[in-house]
Design an enzyme around this catalytic site. Structure first.
Site, PDB file in Angstrom:
ATOM      1  N   LYS A  48       1.025  -1.156   0.087  1.00  0.00           N
ATOM      2  CA  LYS A  48       0.084  -0.123   0.057  1.00  0.00           C
ATOM      3  C   LYS A  48       0.832   1.320  -0.079  1.00  0.00           C
ATOM      4  O   LYS A  48       0.367   2.236  -0.581  1.00  0.00           O
ATOM      5  CB  LYS A  48      -0.877   0.033   1.302  1.00  0.00           C
ATOM      6  CG  LYS A  48      -2.429  -0.506   0.818  1.00  0.00           C
ATOM      7  CD  LYS A  48      -2.014  -1.909   0.836  1.00  0.00           C
ATOM      8  CE  LYS A  48      -2.728  -2.690  -0.454  1.00  0.00           C
ATOM      9  NZ  LYS A  48      -2.516  -4.455  -0.434  1.00  0.00           N
TER      10      LYS A  48
ATOM     11  N   ALA B  31       2.686 -14.318  -9.281  1.00  0.00           N
ATOM     12  CA  ALA B  31       1.809 -13.930  -8.343  1.00  0.00           C
ATOM     13  C   ALA B  31       0.746 -14.783  -8.526  1.00  0.00           C
ATOM     14  O   ALA B  31      -0.355 -14.342  -8.757  1.00  0.00           O
ATOM     15  CB  ALA B  31       1.666 -12.570  -8.151  1.00  0.00           C
TER      16      ALA B  31
ATOM     17  N   HIS C  28     -23.590  15.241   3.004  1.00  0.00           N
ATOM     18  CA  HIS C  28     -23.384  15.557   1.794  1.00  0.00           C
ATOM     19  C   HIS C  28     -22.332  16.626   1.628  1.00  0.00           C
ATOM     20  O   HIS C  28     -22.392  17.522   2.450  1.00  0.00           O
ATOM     21  CB  HIS C  28     -24.532  16.249   0.715  1.00  0.00           C
ATOM     22  CG  HIS C  28     -24.466  16.740  -0.216  1.00  0.00           C
ATOM     23  ND1 HIS C  28     -24.606  15.959  -1.573  1.00  0.00           N
ATOM     24  CD2 HIS C  28     -24.528  18.071  -0.679  1.00  0.00           C
ATOM     25  CE1 HIS C  28     -24.451  16.906  -2.553  1.00  0.00           C
ATOM     26  NE2 HIS C  28     -24.388  18.033  -2.094  1.00  0.00           N
TER      27      HIS C  28
ATOM     28  N   ARG D 244      -0.846 -18.060  -2.878  1.00  0.00           N
ATOM     29  CA  ARG D 244      -0.128 -18.636  -1.787  1.00  0.00           C
ATOM     30  C   ARG D 244      -0.660 -19.956  -1.051  1.00  0.00           C
ATOM     31  O   ARG D 244      -1.759 -20.334  -1.457  1.00  0.00           O
ATOM     32  CB  ARG D 244      -0.276 -17.318  -0.538  1.00  0.00           C
ATOM     33  CG  ARG D 244       0.177 -16.325  -1.323  1.00  0.00           C
ATOM     34  CD  ARG D 244       0.104 -14.872  -0.135  1.00  0.00           C
ATOM     35  NE  ARG D 244       0.950 -15.439   1.059  1.00  0.00           N
ATOM     36  CZ  ARG D 244       2.188 -15.070   1.329  1.00  0.00           C
ATOM     37  NH1 ARG D 244       2.847 -14.439   0.185  1.00  0.00           N
ATOM     38  NH2 ARG D 244       2.756 -15.283   2.257  1.00  0.00           N
TER      39      ARG D 244
ATOM     40  N   GLY E  31      -4.491 -11.973 -10.268  1.00  0.00           N
ATOM     41  CA  GLY E  31      -5.348 -11.736  -9.212  1.00  0.00           C
ATOM     42  C   GLY E  31      -5.113 -10.343  -8.321  1.00  0.00           C
ATOM     43  O   GLY E  31      -4.514  -9.554  -8.807  1.00  0.00           O
TER      44      GLY E  31
ATOM     45  N   ALA F 254      -5.707 -10.429   5.762  1.00  0.00           N
ATOM     46  CA  ALA F 254      -5.182 -10.284   7.401  1.00  0.00           C
ATOM     47  C   ALA F 254      -6.403 -10.030   8.221  1.00  0.00           C
ATOM     48  O   ALA F 254      -6.242 -10.633   9.395  1.00  0.00           O
ATOM     49  CB  ALA F 254      -4.567  -8.865   7.082  1.00  0.00           C
TER      50      ALA F 254
ATOM     51  N   GLU G 100      -2.723 -14.494 -17.232  1.00  0.00           N
ATOM     52  CA  GLU G 100      -3.275 -15.110 -16.439  1.00  0.00           C
ATOM     53  C   GLU G 100      -4.131 -16.297 -17.173  1.00  0.00           C
ATOM     54  O   GLU G 100      -4.434 -16.317 -18.191  1.00  0.00           O
ATOM     55  CB  GLU G 100      -4.648 -14.227 -16.286  1.00  0.00           C
ATOM     56  CG  GLU G 100      -5.778 -14.758 -15.498  1.00  0.00           C
ATOM     57  CD  GLU G 100      -5.449 -15.211 -13.810  1.00  0.00           C
ATOM     58  OE1 GLU G 100      -4.831 -14.693 -13.290  1.00  0.00           O
ATOM     59  OE2 GLU G 100      -5.615 -16.597 -14.110  1.00  0.00           O
TER      60      GLU G 100
HETATM   61  C1  FAD Z   1       1.952  -8.564  -1.585  1.00  0.00           C
HETATM   62  C2  FAD Z   1       0.721  -8.867  -0.812  1.00  0.00           C
HETATM   63  C3  FAD Z   1      -0.301  -7.813  -0.427  1.00  0.00           C
HETATM   64  C4  FAD Z   1      -1.430  -8.295   0.718  1.00  0.00           C
HETATM   65  N1  FAD Z   1      -2.300  -7.214   0.754  1.00  0.00           N
HETATM   66  C5  FAD Z   1      -3.242  -7.484   1.624  1.00  0.00           C
HETATM   67  C6  FAD Z   1      -4.195  -6.530   1.679  1.00  0.00           C
HETATM   68  O1  FAD Z   1      -4.127  -5.490   1.224  1.00  0.00           O
HETATM   69  N2  FAD Z   1      -5.320  -7.010   2.629  1.00  0.00           N
HETATM   70  C7  FAD Z   1      -5.019  -8.051   3.266  1.00  0.00           C
HETATM   71  O2  FAD Z   1      -6.152  -8.351   4.021  1.00  0.00           O
HETATM   72  N3  FAD Z   1      -4.418  -9.113   3.032  1.00  0.00           N
HETATM   73  C8  FAD Z   1      -3.341  -8.789   2.104  1.00  0.00           C
HETATM   74  N4  FAD Z   1      -2.507  -9.675   1.840  1.00  0.00           N
HETATM   75  C9  FAD Z   1      -2.542 -10.987   2.626  1.00  0.00           C
HETATM   76  C10 FAD Z   1      -2.080 -10.920   4.030  1.00  0.00           C
HETATM   77  O3  FAD Z   1      -0.662 -10.472   4.074  1.00  0.00           O
HETATM   78  C11 FAD Z   1      -2.264 -12.280   4.852  1.00  0.00           C
HETATM   79  O4  FAD Z   1      -3.531 -13.000   4.808  1.00  0.00           O
HETATM   80  C12 FAD Z   1      -1.732 -12.276   6.163  1.00  0.00           C
HETATM   81  O5  FAD Z   1      -0.411 -11.798   6.423  1.00  0.00           O
HETATM   82  C13 FAD Z   1      -2.043 -13.594   6.990  1.00  0.00           C
HETATM   83  O6  FAD Z   1      -1.857 -13.493   8.306  1.00  0.00           O
HETATM   84  P1  FAD Z   1      -1.021 -14.674   9.213  1.00  0.00           P
HETATM   85  O7  FAD Z   1      -0.771 -14.221  10.645  1.00  0.00           O
HETATM   86  O8  FAD Z   1      -2.117 -15.993   9.042  1.00  0.00           O
HETATM   87  O9  FAD Z   1       0.195 -15.149   8.583  1.00  0.00           O
HETATM   88  P2  FAD Z   1       1.581 -14.401   8.142  1.00  0.00           P
HETATM   89  O10 FAD Z   1       1.276 -13.138   7.918  1.00  0.00           O
HETATM   90  O11 FAD Z   1       2.109 -15.060   6.982  1.00  0.00           O
HETATM   91  O12 FAD Z   1       2.398 -14.449   9.397  1.00  0.00           O
HETATM   92  C14 FAD Z   1       2.844 -15.713   9.879  1.00  0.00           C
HETATM   93  C15 FAD Z   1       3.974 -15.479  10.704  1.00  0.00           C
HETATM   94  O13 FAD Z   1       4.332 -16.643  11.452  1.00  0.00           O
HETATM   95  C16 FAD Z   1       5.638 -16.918  11.328  1.00  0.00           C
HETATM   96  N5  FAD Z   1       5.939 -18.544  11.351  1.00  0.00           N
HETATM   97  C17 FAD Z   1       5.456 -19.187  10.573  1.00  0.00           C
HETATM   98  N6  FAD Z   1       5.741 -20.527  11.466  1.00  0.00           N
HETATM   99  C18 FAD Z   1       6.484 -20.237  12.550  1.00  0.00           C
HETATM  100  C19 FAD Z   1       6.987 -21.266  13.372  1.00  0.00           C
HETATM  101  N7  FAD Z   1       7.015 -22.707  13.289  1.00  0.00           N
HETATM  102  N8  FAD Z   1       7.567 -20.629  14.234  1.00  0.00           N
HETATM  103  C20 FAD Z   1       7.731 -19.289  14.629  1.00  0.00           C
HETATM  104  N9  FAD Z   1       7.186 -18.499  13.702  1.00  0.00           N
HETATM  105  C21 FAD Z   1       6.626 -18.768  12.649  1.00  0.00           C
HETATM  106  C22 FAD Z   1       6.049 -16.363   9.965  1.00  0.00           C
HETATM  107  O14 FAD Z   1       7.559 -16.074   9.978  1.00  0.00           O
HETATM  108  C23 FAD Z   1       5.300 -15.152   9.906  1.00  0.00           C
HETATM  109  O15 FAD Z   1       5.793 -14.030  10.712  1.00  0.00           O
HETATM  110  C24 FAD Z   1      -1.084  -9.586   1.198  1.00  0.00           C
HETATM  111  C25 FAD Z   1      -0.485 -10.676   1.153  1.00  0.00           C
HETATM  112  C26 FAD Z   1       0.782 -10.071   0.065  1.00  0.00           C
HETATM  113  C27 FAD Z   1       1.878 -11.110  -0.291  1.00  0.00           C
END
Ligand code: FAD
Length: 475
Positions: free
Chosen positions: A58, A276, A451, A279, A190, A327, A211
């Protein structure tokens, strides 16, 4: 430090860190383990979202959009500039500063809430023991009453296309370019592909998006997809549908991307290639023997509606479990689980999770598309309002797009709201709230909207569903 906690959260991304904070708010003792390492070797909480996803993308989208507007829109406002330029290094520095601030902010929040932050790897063992290996290699075995798995996801690779971190990169690499590639290819049109493609296209890259699917943005309402495709084409994004990539080879003159489409085998030569294509759940070395936690055939941690795994008092949230990889979905799951653990009410309404694509125009929706509602046997009424008829949008020079309300023709229940236009990602919050409270389109119609605001488009679209719009003719 104690080795025993009420709750241990493995993963400190947007699913894990809110779970840890809410558990601490619920007066439980909590540790959150995260192994994220930045390119410079530093550790950081915040996961993919803060370090390599939502936030850095962003930041660059905003910078590149400002440049684009300065070039193409300012003149319409009567603002003249002598030579507009940009500095990628400065954009990257700004982005890095925002990421640092946000990720360090999590440590401050942890401190305030009393969460123990542990940087290193966490592995669930039997009986809710967790093996923690610090980044220095030292191991400790911790004991928890409850464990929350929040290990997130990682980018998928494409067979025949090997990342080299330089010319062929994933989404994280695409956010780190030090200069604008002259010729860019993005595999996957996507959400992530479109955002990354937009950043570099606005800064001047000739951008081709390949795509595999025949349909553009199939998850969005088809009217939105059509409108979006029209705008992206005008912006110079060359989106090729039905293009299946089979190879990518780095040669002296660039990356040769091999793909097939309806016309047969094709080759495209570009300076950088971004993959891309989606995931997948990240669960590498997360589970020891005898934990009782099951993974499904696609590698997701199996959970029930309330994020319980097959093992008692082990929960899983965020991208590593079923549902949209977003997120805010992960955050709500983390918070709900922390409340359930404390014996409180915890709930995620999976029917009203908003989706946003931060392109220009922005695209956002919640609930069912018109097609989905019809396929589900609902008889629908539709109301649409174009931003071209919104005074505020016109004042912003942002009259492209529309808001569309899909409601049940019989009960008037709002089934979905779909927006393409300025600040769609902000406007969708009203739609989410309305649907969370099971609002009817009449409820929206009877709600006063200030408005002139963009939100009047939502109001007027709801009115249009009953052919009672004021600011457009009703057909
Ligand atoms: C380029 C990009 C843009 C995005 N934009 C958006 C957006 O605008 N809005 C949105 O909602 N989503 C967006 N997303 C998706 C969003 O980033 C993910 O849905 C979100 O980060 C998922 O959160 P999470 O906590 O499940 O996992 P993650 O954010 O992947 O966090 C998991 C964490 O756990 C840690 N971890 C994993 N296994 C272990 C372990 N065994 N021990 C210790 N640590 C561990 C990892 O290192 C990581 O830090 C985007 C993703 C990308 C790649």
């Amino acid at each position: 430090m104690s080795d025993s906690f009420d709750v241990i959260v493995i993963g400190g991304g947007p699913a894990g860190y809110p779970a840890a904070i809410r558990a601490a708010q619920n007066k439980l003792s909590v540790a959150c383990i995260d192994e994220w390492k930045n390119r410079d070797g530093s550790s950081a909480f915040g996961g993919t979202c803060l370090n390599a996803g939502c936030i850095p993308s962003k930041a660059l989208l905003e910078s590149s959009e400002l440049y684009h507007r300065a070039l193409h829109e300012f003149a319409a406002h009567g603002v003249t500039l002598d030579g507009v330029g940009f500095d990628v290094a400065a954009m990257q520095k700004r982005k890095g500063g925002i990421v640092r601030q946000m990720t360090q902010g999590i440590l401050t929040l942890f401190k305030g809430a009393g969460v123990t932050a542990l940087t290193g790897h966490g592995r669930l063992l039997a009986d809710k023991k967790v093996e923690f290996t610090g980044h220095d290699g030292a191991k400790r075995t911790l004991q928890a009453k409850h464990v929350v798995l929040a290990s997130g996801s990682e980018p998928m690779a494409l067979r025949g296309v090997a990342f080299d971190g330089e010319r062929i990169v994933d989404s994280w690499g695409a956010l780190e370019f030090g200069e604008v590639p002259k010729r860019l290819c993005v595999i996957g049109a996507g959400v992530i592909g479109l955002e990354l493609g937009s950043v570099w296209r606005r800064l001047g890259s000739e951008t081709v998006m390949l795509e595999a699917l025949e349909q553009f943005l199939p998850m969005a309402d088809s009217q939105l997809s059509k409108e979006a495709a029209r705008h992206f084409k005008k912006q110079g994004l060359d989106i090729r549908l039905g293009a299946k990539v089979s190879s990518a080879t780095v040669k002296p003159d660039g990356v040769h991307v091999g793909y097939t489409d309806a016309k047969g085998a094709q080759t495209l030569v570009v300076d950088r290639l971004i993959v891309a294509i989606g995931r997948r759940p990240f669960t590498k070395d997360l589970l020891g023997d005898g934990t009782g936690v099951a993974l499904d055939e696609r590698g997701f941690v199996q959970v029930d509606e309330q994020c319980r795994t097959a093992a008692a008092d082990v929960w899983a949230v965020g991208d590593c479990v079923r549902g949209p990889m977003l997120a805010h979905k992960g955050k709500e799951e983390g918070v709900a689980v922390a409340d359930l653990i404390a014996g409180h009410y915890g709930h995620v309404n999976y029917k009203v999770i908003p989706s946003v694509i931060y392109t220009a125009p922005e695209i956002a929706w919640v609930g069912q598309t018109e097609e989905q509602a019809k396929a589900a046997g609902r008889s629908t009424k539709i109301g649409s309002f174009p931003f071209a008829a919104s005074g505020r949008a016109k004042a912003m020079e942002a009259g492209a797009g529309f808001c569309k309300v899909v409601a049940d023709a019989g009960t008037d229940e709002i089934l979905g709201i779909h927006i393409i236009g300025p600040m769609a990602g902000e406007l969708i919050a009203e739609a989410v709230l309305a649907m969370e409270y099971s609002a009817s389109s009449e409820d929206l119609q009877r709600t006063i909207h200030a408005h002139p605001t963009l939100s009047e488009a939502v109001h007027e679209a709801a009115l249009a569903a009953d052919k009672r719009a004021i600011d457009i003719p009703n057909r």
